[in-house]
Design an enzyme around this catalytic site. Structure first.
Site, short mmCIF file in Angstrom:
data_model
loop_
_atom_site.label_atom_id
_atom_site.label_comp_id
_atom_site.label_asym_id
_atom_site.label_seq_id
_atom_site.Cartn_x
_atom_site.Cartn_y
_atom_site.Cartn_z
N THR A 110 -8.96 -1.90 -1.80
CA THR A 110 -7.83 -0.19 -1.45
C THR A 110 -7.43 0.84 -1.61
O THR A 110 -6.73 1.24 -1.15
CB THR A 110 -7.32 -0.86 -3.56
OG1 THR A 110 -8.13 -0.05 -4.55
CG2 THR A 110 -6.94 -1.88 -4.26
N LYS A 111 -8.97 1.38 -0.98
CA LYS A 111 -9.46 2.13 -0.41
C LYS A 111 -9.53 2.29 0.72
O LYS A 111 -9.97 3.37 1.40
CB LYS A 111 -10.54 3.50 -1.09
CG LYS A 111 -9.77 3.30 -2.80
CD LYS A 111 -11.02 4.11 -3.20
CE LYS A 111 -10.69 4.46 -4.99
NZ LYS A 111 -11.46 5.56 -5.56
N ASN A 112 -8.27 1.51 1.51
CA ASN A 112 -9.27 1.62 3.30
C ASN A 112 -7.97 2.01 3.70
O ASN A 112 -6.75 1.01 4.03
CB ASN A 112 -9.16 0.13 3.58
CG ASN A 112 -8.85 -0.73 4.90
OD1 ASN A 112 -8.05 -0.73 5.72
ND2 ASN A 112 -10.56 -0.87 5.51
#
Lengths: 336, 439
Positions: A110-112
């Site tokens: 989710t933090k890409n």
């Protein structure tokens, strides 16, 4: 696209007859590379085949499958994602299915940056068909991590590019009811009241927003988010800030409780810096806060506040000393 | 209405997460407070040998789990090389040559550096590669950068609104602006075309909170705030920002754990020691926020002001927006007391050093986000960078040696000073600056 899901994820290209014509190209790391990674064999193979098709610029179904395999092993490879978009465009494929694939990968990443950039690209292509789905998707991600920066950026982009503002203020309200300390939700609220085409903009919303914010402050005076939001409601309009009796009034209420005076004092200081004239009630309340600071004359309220903050907010003592030394002369001169 | 109030009094996820971290941190500080003085000194000691070993090992070989960073290898180079340079240690000749050769393989024939050999050029990895080569220094490293092609790449990434894209058809944000402008500046290829309107874009990202967001409308964030402020300084437009709001926001990000958080009501993280702490070093260069013992000895420290853009903001509370009411706003925050060698930082430098050394430092080498997390090269780089910022935060500029009392722990903890705009070691910056201003 079915094959993209079935064989694409499992079978290595060297085992596939339809890749027999491809000559894999190894990575040009040189004889003695620094920061070399001990790649696993399947990664090396997939990337070598990827390199071959990428350099040939082969925009084919098998190349699309290969990008999927490569992305699963390293979702941070922006070159692979970029090539995948070129292929998707060339093959003119159903992009709703692409959203499914991205969603699966996004769950664990989710933090890409790349995934979110790709998703924005797909949604942009789909246009209004994607609006509801993207709002739903970001909701899902935010239900797992309510402060996910990428999800919020994506959601803001969806609202601005595709619309769907109708329920956004309610959504913010709901998130803030769940967690009033969620600064991302406050930021989204600010985004909505200043940018939603359905609302009248900051000035039209100010009154009701001030009421909402003050309620949140009184519930948790130690919560920095609504204090910042309250200042934000008067951004670029310090005259209204000073003339709205609600702002000094909330400072007064919080200061009378004495539990968490730092943000109230800081707000009061800003009011004074912008020309607010405090009455005796303020002076008494500030003077009554411990610890006492005997060095300032009672009349110089702004200085007294800085001195109190120096003590009460010791981590920022240097900052408050600096504020004290740089008070506008207007208030330095108004010592009754 | 009543329901809302009740809901807000219930313990929330944010509070719970915060208390758990606070608890862990305070336990470390309690332990520290209760051990004998000799043990305290030991706890505060920078484990130079272990850090160096961890760093050198990474330069030579990384395990299979690093595959997720396979498109960030110039970053791995930069995090490691910069960390080693901060420790003041040399790189052995062979490794240096290997690094130059490897980075050259990441350089695109049409300009810029990709995340690995053969990958698309990307602004972030270009920044990492250029800073790595500047950190290595020497003619071979600096000459390996194709500046003409790099300039073409930067122009290709430039957007009509003034901002930059990360790569062809890539995302547009404040990071892209900083990495583009930083690289252009240090290589002396920054021109009006590249700088045009980038200031407008950064301004549109300063939020109501005072910090800077990644894109217009997003939340103020430590990483983007550093990038935005540094960019504005490089193009000489820092005074266009709401500096009073900026300082108030960034100073508020230091928390009870003594370290910095990245956003309001988020958890402390060692990497913000640089992203937030570094903003203070930038602000210091604007000659604001340093009223007490600031000495303005013109000319003796800003030898490179033309290239890096030192502008001054004499009075933060003096512009229309922040100082409404008619009073004489020229009361100066810029007190000139000539002869003082030191200034006081606006943040709590000692507290931050305490967080870095006791909570982020891993005794066996490397640094981490917070207690309970694993070490990594990114956090090692930015914790060390933040530590250096702290140690020199009392000095008038990075060229004057810090007072012993500015350094927490044994004096052997003292690191090399950095140039805060680029985050490369100052000595290496000067060498590159000289090299590229004559070539």
């Amino acid at each position: 696209m079915d094959s993209d899901k079935d064989e694409g994820e499992t079978v290595l290209p060297s085992q596939r007859p339809d890749f027999a014509d491809v000559i894999p190209i190894p990575q040009d790391d040189g004889p003695n590379p620094v920061v070399p990674i001990a790649y696993k064999q399947d990664f090396v193979e997939i990337m070598n085949y990827f390199r071959a098709l990428y350099l040939k610029d082969e925009r084919s179904p098998r190349a699309l499958q290969l990008t999927h395999q490569a992305i699963l092993l390293n979702p941070g490879n922006y070159t692979v994602w970029h090539f995948r978009r070129l292929i998707l465009e060339a093959l003119n494929l159903d992009l709703l299915e692409e959203l499914d694939i991205v969603e699966k990968i996004a769950k664990n990443n989710t933090k890409n940056y790349q995934i979110w950039h790709h998703r924005r690209w797909v949604a942009e292509k789909l246009g209004n068909d994607a609006t509801a789905r993207e709002l739903q998707f970001t909701r899902k991600i935010l239900s797992l991590d309510a402060k996910n920066y990428h999800a919020w950026s994506h959601r803001q982009w969806v609202l601005q590019a595709l619309g769907g503002w109708e329920d956004e203020l309610d959504y913010c309200k709901q998130l803030l009811e769940e967690d009033a300390f969620n600064n991302s939700a406050w930021n989204q609220r600010y985004f909505v009241i200043t940018r939603s085409p359905l609302l009248g903009g900051l000035k039209a919303m100010r009154n009701s927003e001030v009421n909402y914010t003050i309620e949140a402050i009184l519930a948790n005076p130690e919560n920095e988010s609504p204090w910042r939001y309250l200042r934000g409601l008067y951004k670029g309009d310090s005259e209204s800030l000073v003339n709205d009796p609600q702002v000094p009034s909330v400072c007064l209420k919080v200061l009378s409780v004495k539990d968490n005076p730092v943000f109230a004092l800081s707000m009061l200081l800003d009011l004074l810096c912008h020309g607010f004239r405090a009455n005796q009630e303020f002076r008494d309340l500030v003077a009554g806060l411990s610890p006492s600071v005997p060095d300032e004359p009672d009349s110089d309220l702004a200085k007294t506040i800085c001195s109190k903050l120096e003590q009460l907010d010791a981590l920022r003592a240097n900052y408050w000393r600096w504020r004290k030394s740089s008070l506008p002369r207007a208030i330095q001169d108004s010592k009754n | 209405m009543a329901d809302t109030a009740v809901a807000q009094r219930r313990t929330t996820v944010s509070q719970l997460d915060q208390w758990m971290v606070q608890d862990q941190v305070f336990r470390i500080y309690d332990l520290f407070a209760n051990v004998p003085r000799a043990a305290q000194t030991l706890m505060l000691e920078l484990q130079r040998d272990n850090h160096l070993e961890y760093l050198t090992q990474g330069l030579k070989q990384l395990g299979p789990s690093f595959v997720v960073l396979d498109a960030n290898r110039p970053w791995l180079c930069y995090w490691i090389l910069h960390s080693i340079a901060l420790l003041g240690e040399p790189i052995d000749y062979e490794l240096e040559n290997n690094a130059i050769d490897f980075l050259n393989r990441c350089q695109d024939p049409n300009g810029g550096y990709g995340g690995g050999p053969g990958q698309l050029p990307h602004l972030a990895t270009t920044y990492a590669a250029v800073n790595s080569l500047v950190t290595l220094g020497g003619e071979e490293a600096l000459l390996s950068i194709n500046r003409t092609k790099l300039h073409t790449f930067l122009k290709r990434m430039k957007q009509p609104n003034g901002a930059f894209r990360m790569h062809d058809a890539g995302e547009i944000d404040v990071r892209a602006c900083y990495t583009a402008i930083s690289v252009a500046s240090i290589l002396n290829i920054l021109d009006d075309e590249l700088a045009k309107d980038v200031g407008n874009y950064i301004l549109s990202c300063q939020t109501y909170e005072g910090g800077i967001a990644g894109e217009p409308g997003s939340e103020a964030h430590g990483g983007y705030t550093f990038c935005g402020v540094a960019t504005m300084m490089l193009i000489n437009e820092a005074n266009r920002m709401d500096l009073a709001g900026l300082i108030n926001w960034v100073v508020s990000r230091q928390g009870v754990e003594c370290g910095f958080q990245g956003r309001t009501n988020k958890l402390v993280d060692g990497c913000y020691s640089f992203w937030q702490g570094g903003v203070f070093a930038l602000i210091k260069r604007l000659h604001v926020g340093v009223p007490l013992t600031f000495s303005d000895v013109a000319g003796d420290h800003d030898t490179d002001s033309s290239s890096e853009g030192e502008d001054t903001a004499e009075n933060l509370y003096g512009d229309d927006d922040t100082c409404g009411h008619g009073g004489d706003c020229s009361s100066s925050s810029h007190t000139k007391i000539v002869g003082h060698p030191e200034i006081e930082p606006l943040f709590h430098s000692m507290a931050l050093q305490q967080y870095i050394l006791l909570c982020s430092q891993v005794q066996g080498g490397g640094f981490r986000d917070k207690p309970g997390k694993a070490r990594d090269y990114y956090h090692t780089c930015y914790c060390l960078s933040g530590l250096s910022i702290c140690q020199y935060s009392w000095s008038r500029d990075e060229t004057s040696a810090p007072l012993p009392r500015a350094v927490l722990g044994p004096h052997s903890n003292l690191l090399e000073p950095v140039h805060p705009i680029y985050n490369v070691v100052l000595k290496q910056y000067h060498q590159a600056h000289e090299f590229f201003s004559t070539s």
